[in-house]
Design a protein around this motif. Structure first.
Motif, PDB file in Angstrom:
ATOM      1  N   GLN A   1       0.816  -1.212   0.000  1.00 44.18           N
ATOM      2  CA  GLN A   1       0.000   0.000   0.000  1.00 44.18           C
ATOM      3  C   GLN A   1       0.853   1.268   0.000  1.00 44.18           C
ATOM      4  O   GLN A   1       0.335   2.368  -0.071  1.00 44.18           O
ATOM      5  CB  GLN A   1      -0.926   0.012   1.224  1.00 44.18           C
ATOM      6  CG  GLN A   1      -1.920  -1.125   1.249  1.00 44.18           C
ATOM      7  CD  GLN A   1      -2.866  -1.104   0.068  1.00 44.18           C
ATOM      8  OE1 GLN A   1      -3.585  -0.122  -0.151  1.00 44.18           O
ATOM      9  NE2 GLN A   1      -2.874  -2.171  -0.706  1.00 44.18           N
ATOM     10  N   HIS A   2       2.170   1.097   0.113  1.00 46.75           N
ATOM     11  CA  HIS A   2       3.100   2.213   0.095  1.00 46.75           C
ATOM     12  C   HIS A   2       4.325   1.823  -0.741  1.00 46.75           C
ATOM     13  O   HIS A   2       4.668   0.639  -0.842  1.00 46.75           O
ATOM     14  CB  HIS A   2       3.536   2.598   1.510  1.00 46.75           C
ATOM     15  CG  HIS A   2       2.389   2.939   2.412  1.00 46.75           C
ATOM     16  ND1 HIS A   2       1.699   1.977   3.122  1.00 46.75           N
ATOM     17  CD2 HIS A   2       1.796   4.129   2.696  1.00 46.75           C
ATOM     18  CE1 HIS A   2       0.743   2.554   3.815  1.00 46.75           C
ATOM     19  NE2 HIS A   2       0.773   3.855   3.585  1.00 46.75           N
TER      20      HIS A   2
ATOM     21  N   ALA B   1      -1.863   3.072  -4.789  1.00 43.18           N
ATOM     22  CA  ALA B   1      -2.626   2.725  -3.583  1.00 43.18           C
ATOM     23  C   ALA B   1      -2.347   3.713  -2.461  1.00 43.18           C
ATOM     24  O   ALA B   1      -3.270   4.114  -1.728  1.00 43.18           O
ATOM     25  CB  ALA B   1      -2.268   1.311  -3.142  1.00 43.18           C
TER      26      ALA B   1
ATOM     27  N   ARG C   1      -4.238   6.967  -3.220  1.00 47.36           N
ATOM     28  CA  ARG C   1      -5.682   6.805  -2.985  1.00 47.36           C
ATOM     29  C   ARG C   1      -6.004   6.813  -1.500  1.00 47.36           C
ATOM     30  O   ARG C   1      -6.997   7.407  -1.061  1.00 47.36           O
ATOM     31  CB  ARG C   1      -6.160   5.507  -3.642  1.00 47.36           C
ATOM     32  CG  ARG C   1      -6.221   5.554  -5.161  1.00 47.36           C
ATOM     33  CD  ARG C   1      -6.560   4.194  -5.742  1.00 47.36           C
ATOM     34  NE  ARG C   1      -6.631   4.243  -7.191  1.00 47.36           N
ATOM     35  CZ  ARG C   1      -6.694   3.158  -7.974  1.00 47.36           C
ATOM     36  NH1 ARG C   1      -6.705   1.953  -7.411  1.00 47.36           N
ATOM     37  NH2 ARG C   1      -6.740   3.282  -9.280  1.00 47.36           N
ATOM     38  N   SER C   2      -5.147   6.153  -0.729  1.00 47.35           N
ATOM     39  CA  SER C   2      -5.357   6.123   0.715  1.00 47.35           C
ATOM     40  C   SER C   2      -5.215   7.514   1.317  1.00 47.35           C
ATOM     41  O   SER C   2      -5.994   7.913   2.197  1.00 47.35           O
ATOM     42  CB  SER C   2      -4.338   5.173   1.362  1.00 47.35           C
ATOM     43  OG  SER C   2      -4.468   5.160   2.764  1.00 47.35           O
TER      44      SER C   2
END
Length: 224
Positions: free
Chosen positions: A39-40, A218, A221-222
């Motif tokens: 996610q990063h 991602a 978006r987060s």
């Protein structure tokens, strides 16, 4: 490993290295990779580092046992170790993200249009991959198109989730391994060792790049 024609002791050394590699990789993933994964952008670098470290036991025990058993000479130890390590690394970089993505994905409803777009992308990816690594194009033309599937992978990375990206990468790798193992495609005239080396580097590039793009997307978006 006994099926490779080595002695029982060497086969046990192979199996020990393979088992240690799997256990070390699993322990490092559980300890350091966050859920959901990738996610990063930093997650990808950490994952590649874990994959590099976890491949050391199998390559070291495998090449070392062949050296002690007299299967290879000292001058052959380094290239054998490097090939072993690079091959295991490519396998991890391609397959492990797919398994992590499948285990972490929360399946939701998608529109027919999105499914159609994804299926078209997969069809284009497989068609182009088998053209490059099949018996369809000449080696020179196949080499000229070698990095064109990356455009499709980047597109999938920007438009879809981690499962779609890693599955697309796996499909490309399947076509590349199939064609190269049969002496077809972009590396058809290369010696087997050199073709294997080129293929491993290509697969690493194709696996890491879209994974990094997906993690960046991602993360943004987060944040939004």
């Amino acid at each position: 490993n006994l099926g490779t024609g080595v002695s029982l002791t060497t086969a046990v050394a192979f199996a020990t290295g393979n088992t240690a590699e799997g256990l070390l990789g699993a322990w490092l993933l559980r300890r350091y990779i966050r859920k959901p994964p990738f996610q990063h952008a930093a997650d990808v670098l950490l994952f590649v580092t874990i994959a590099c470290v976890s491949c050391l036991p199998a390559a070291s025990l495998g090449a070392g046992s062949m050296l002690l058993a007299g299967r290879i000479e000292m001058a052959e130890f380094r290239p054998n170790w490097w090939t072993w390590w690079l091959g295991d690394l490519a396998g991890k970089i391609i397959l492990v993200p797919l398994l992590l993505a499948l285990s972490a994905e929360r399946w939701g409803k998608a529109s027919v249009r999105r499914w159609a777009e994804l299926l078209i992308m997969f069809a284009l990816q497989m068609t182009l991959s088998f053209c490059i690594f099949g018996n369809i194009l000449s080696e020179r033309r196949a080499e000229n198109l070698l990095y064109l599937p990356m455009v499709l992978l980047i597109w999938v990375s920007l438009r879809f989730n981690l499962v779609a990206v890693t599955l697309s990468t796996t499909l490309f790798a399947t076509a590349a391994i199939w064609g190269t193992s049969l002496g077809l495609g972009a590396y058809s005239t290369e010696a087997s060792g050199r073709a294997l080396f080129y293929l491993q580097l290509l697969l690493l590039t194709y696996a890491i790049t879209p994974l990094e793009v997906t993690s960046i997307v991602a993360g943004r978006r987060s944040a939004q």
